[in-house]
Design an enzyme around this catalytic site. Sequence first.
Site, PDB file in Angstrom:
ATOM      1  CG  HIS A 101      -0.298   0.280   2.340  1.00  0.00           C
ATOM      2  ND1 HIS A 101       0.650   0.826   3.083  1.00  0.00           N
ATOM      3  CD2 HIS A 101      -0.355  -1.263   4.085  1.00  0.00           C
ATOM      4  CE1 HIS A 101       1.193   1.200   4.360  1.00  0.00           C
ATOM      5  NE2 HIS A 101       0.945  -0.208   4.381  1.00  0.00           N
ATOM      6  CG  ASP A 109      -0.616 -20.013  12.717  1.00  0.00           C
ATOM      7  OD1 ASP A 109      -0.225 -20.560  13.363  1.00  0.00           O
ATOM      8  OD2 ASP A 109       0.318 -21.295  11.186  1.00  0.00           O
ATOM      9  CB  SER A 159       1.875  -3.820   6.124  1.00  0.00           C
ATOM     10  OG  SER A 159       0.587  -2.285   6.271  1.00  0.00           O
TER      11      SER A 159
END
Length: 337
Positions: free
Chosen positions: A161, A284, A299
Amino acid sequence: MQKRNNLFKALLCLLFILILNFSPIVAKAEGRDVYLGGFPAGFIINTTKVEVVGVCDIMTENGMASPARDCGIKSGDIIKKINGIEIKSTNDVNYAVEEDFKSINIEICRKSETFTVETNAVNDVTCNKKKLGLLIKDSINGIGTVTFIDKSNNYFASLGHPVLDENNKLQEINGGKIYGCFVYEVRKGLKGTPGELRGIFENNNEIGSVNTNSPCGVYGKIKPHVPLTNLKAIKTAGIDEVQMGKAQIYTTVNGKESKLYDISIAKVDKDNKDNRNFVIKIDDNNLIEQTGGIVQGMSGSPIIQNGKLIGAITHVFVNDPTRGYGICIDKMLEILN
């Protein structure tokens, strides 16, 4: 006559087979060869704006003074010009202040408003230099995850991003650097409160340069001395190959050790305009126990399915840290083409 008909039918069948063999419908593009990322990095990105982060007092012959505070400059202000000189770095401010001006006119951008203030620099007796009492910065720093490194040219892609400015627009940048990073703590994500990775920049370990900030992430080049052969080689897969269901992410939440964690692809949106091509869910339990789910700093963490790189994590759902968005690898690769 019957023989001619049979021959004609045989020729038609042969032609049909040839058309099928050369049809683009059955052609399948090969994935791109890259090195898998998943490791944390410390980013220092130079911007083209100078932001005020504070004002301070200066020791003068007549006592303490702060021209910046007196003329109304505040933290968060962007310095656009000084006496008509365009300002793009902290050095530009220093040079302009040292000029022999009778007065100093400073063009300020505050949120959506632009205005000018007038002041005078004062001499700092501790260093014999003119100053305004400004604390300013022209860079952004933080921790993120490298998604992949292109094997053909050593270019890296990260974050998935863009880095945004104070108005939530694409931040213009003027290069930057990335450093090795050691994750020493995790602040767990909770409903309504995003968590984060906390790491230490390895200032003696500069691993690359930053040259691009795009809607698909931050890009740059890994330095020649950085060993890449210890990274995992992997092929990319386009979004058309992605399936709903089981997948994995490859990320680092402790030290510098990258690990695989189980996730599910809950939604695929090929044409999303905000590059939110996947909705993912962390399955998980080990990762949930450590982080609560997706946290800031993750990220760019690669998403893997069927042994291929299909994308990267980009955002977390604020009200459910076990869920988040991902960008498809096709979008991230477009920037390198």
